[in-house]
Design a protein around this motif. Sequence first.
Motif, short mmCIF file in Angstrom:
data_model
loop_
_atom_site.label_atom_id
_atom_site.label_comp_id
_atom_site.label_asym_id
_atom_site.label_seq_id
_atom_site.Cartn_x
_atom_site.Cartn_y
_atom_site.Cartn_z
N PRO A 130 -2.38 80.66 71.62
CA PRO A 130 -3.57 81.12 70.90
C PRO A 130 -3.21 81.70 69.54
CG PRO A 130 -2.98 82.67 72.63
CD PRO A 130 -2.06 81.49 72.78
N GLY A 131 -4.06 81.45 68.57
CA GLY A 131 -3.88 82.06 67.26
C GLY A 131 -2.97 81.33 66.30
N ILE A 132 -2.52 80.12 66.64
CA ILE A 132 -1.66 79.36 65.73
C ILE A 132 -2.56 78.65 64.71
CG2 ILE A 132 0.00 77.45 65.52
CD1 ILE A 132 1.16 79.84 66.98
N ALA A 133 -2.36 78.95 63.44
CA ALA A 133 -3.15 78.32 62.37
C ALA A 133 -2.43 77.11 61.80
CB ALA A 133 -3.43 79.33 61.26
N ASN A 134 -1.10 77.23 61.63
CA ASN A 134 -0.37 76.17 60.95
C ASN A 134 1.08 76.19 61.43
OD1 ASN A 134 0.10 74.12 59.00
ND2 ASN A 134 0.88 75.64 57.57
N VAL A 135 1.63 75.00 61.59
CA VAL A 135 3.04 74.83 61.94
C VAL A 135 3.61 73.81 60.98
CG1 VAL A 135 4.68 74.04 63.69
CG2 VAL A 135 2.67 75.38 64.37
N ARG A 136 4.70 74.15 60.33
CA ARG A 136 5.37 73.24 59.41
C ARG A 136 6.84 73.18 59.81
NH1 ARG A 136 7.83 74.13 54.39
NH2 ARG A 136 7.13 76.28 54.46
N THR A 137 7.38 71.98 59.84
CA THR A 137 8.75 71.78 60.29
C THR A 137 9.62 71.28 59.15
OG1 THR A 137 7.99 71.21 62.51
CG2 THR A 137 10.20 70.50 61.92
N ASN A 138 10.78 71.89 59.00
CA ASN A 138 11.82 71.38 58.12
C ASN A 138 12.99 70.97 58.99
OD1 ASN A 138 10.53 73.73 56.20
ND2 ASN A 138 11.18 71.92 55.07
N LEU A 139 13.39 69.70 58.89
CA LEU A 139 14.54 69.22 59.65
C LEU A 139 15.82 69.68 58.98
CD1 LEU A 139 13.48 65.55 60.43
CD2 LEU A 139 13.06 67.63 61.75
N VAL A 140 16.77 70.10 59.78
CA VAL A 140 18.07 70.47 59.25
C VAL A 140 18.90 69.20 59.17
CG1 VAL A 140 20.17 71.80 59.68
CG2 VAL A 140 17.93 72.81 60.19
N LEU A 141 19.28 68.82 57.96
CA LEU A 141 20.07 67.61 57.76
C LEU A 141 21.55 67.86 57.98
CD1 LEU A 141 18.30 66.26 54.56
CD2 LEU A 141 17.90 65.60 56.95
N LYS A 142 22.00 69.02 57.52
CA LYS A 142 23.41 69.36 57.63
C LYS A 142 23.54 70.88 57.59
CE LYS A 142 25.84 68.03 54.12
NZ LYS A 142 26.75 67.48 53.10
N SER A 143 24.38 71.41 58.45
CA SER A 143 24.64 72.85 58.44
C SER A 143 25.75 73.13 57.43
CB SER A 143 25.06 73.32 59.83
OG SER A 143 25.32 74.70 59.81
N ILE A 144 25.45 73.92 56.43
CA ILE A 144 26.43 74.25 55.39
C ILE A 144 27.26 75.46 55.79
CG2 ILE A 144 26.73 74.86 52.96
CD1 ILE A 144 25.52 72.02 53.51
N LYS A 145 26.60 76.47 56.33
CA LYS A 145 27.32 77.67 56.79
C LYS A 145 26.59 78.23 58.00
CE LYS A 145 28.96 82.26 55.74
NZ LYS A 145 29.06 83.35 54.78
N HIS A 146 27.35 78.49 59.03
CA HIS A 146 26.81 79.16 60.21
C HIS A 146 27.90 80.10 60.72
CE1 HIS A 146 24.88 80.02 63.98
NE2 HIS A 146 25.99 79.69 64.60
N THR A 147 27.55 81.35 60.88
CA THR A 147 28.51 82.30 61.39
C THR A 147 27.82 83.32 62.27
OG1 THR A 147 30.31 83.82 60.82
CG2 THR A 147 28.37 83.85 59.38
N THR A 148 28.56 83.89 63.15
CA THR A 148 28.06 85.02 63.93
C THR A 148 28.80 86.29 63.53
OG1 THR A 148 29.67 84.61 65.68
CG2 THR A 148 27.51 83.54 65.91
N ARG A 149 29.72 86.17 62.61
CA ARG A 149 30.52 87.32 62.19
C ARG A 149 29.78 88.17 61.17
NH1 ARG A 149 36.37 84.32 61.42
NH2 ARG A 149 36.40 83.51 63.53
N LEU A 150 29.81 89.47 61.40
CA LEU A 150 29.23 90.41 60.45
C LEU A 150 30.30 90.89 59.50
CD1 LEU A 150 27.08 92.58 62.89
CD2 LEU A 150 26.41 90.55 61.62
N ALA A 151 29.93 91.17 58.28
CA ALA A 151 30.86 91.70 57.28
C ALA A 151 31.00 93.20 57.53
CB ALA A 151 30.35 91.44 55.88
N ILE A 152 32.02 93.56 58.31
CA ILE A 152 32.23 94.95 58.70
C ILE A 152 33.08 95.65 57.66
CG2 ILE A 152 33.25 96.43 60.48
CD1 ILE A 152 30.77 95.04 61.46
#
Length: 152
Positions: A130-152
């Motif tokens: 309920p309450g969804i007005a609009n959904v727009r999708t962007n496909l990910v073509l390539k992952s450039i950077k993905h990390t789970t590390r935080l800059a400590i």
Amino acid sequence: MQLEEPDRRLLSILQENGRISNQDLADRAGMSASACWRRVRALEEAGIISDYRALLDPSRAGLNFHAIVHVTLTRHDHGHVDTFIAEVQQRPEVLDCFSTTGEADYHLRVLCVDLDAYNAFLEGFLFRLPGIANVRTNLVLKSIKHTTRLAI
């Protein structure tokens, strides 16, 4: 808890390898094994270390469809917002959900097996909320950077 330099070293090493033994962690951090164990335990109790997990490669796990989904709600009353948040939190396809400023209200990072699975996610779940007005999708073509590390 105020992070001191030894804590930062431990956190940096643990972000690299969460399966490292206490002795190896202590050696790399330059401290005794007992001091290392006490500090790691304190970091866990303070909630700074929240969990230990295995990181999976999505494509090798068969999840080849990656999208960023922008969702706009019709209204922002507590009922619609609470329902949306509760339902999205239950969906395994949704890796991240962010409430943001700007054109869309929420941004989801979604991984599925393929386009058919994503279409089933949209039609069987997202479009039915309920309450969804609009959904727009962007496909990910390539992952450039993905990390789970935080800059400590």
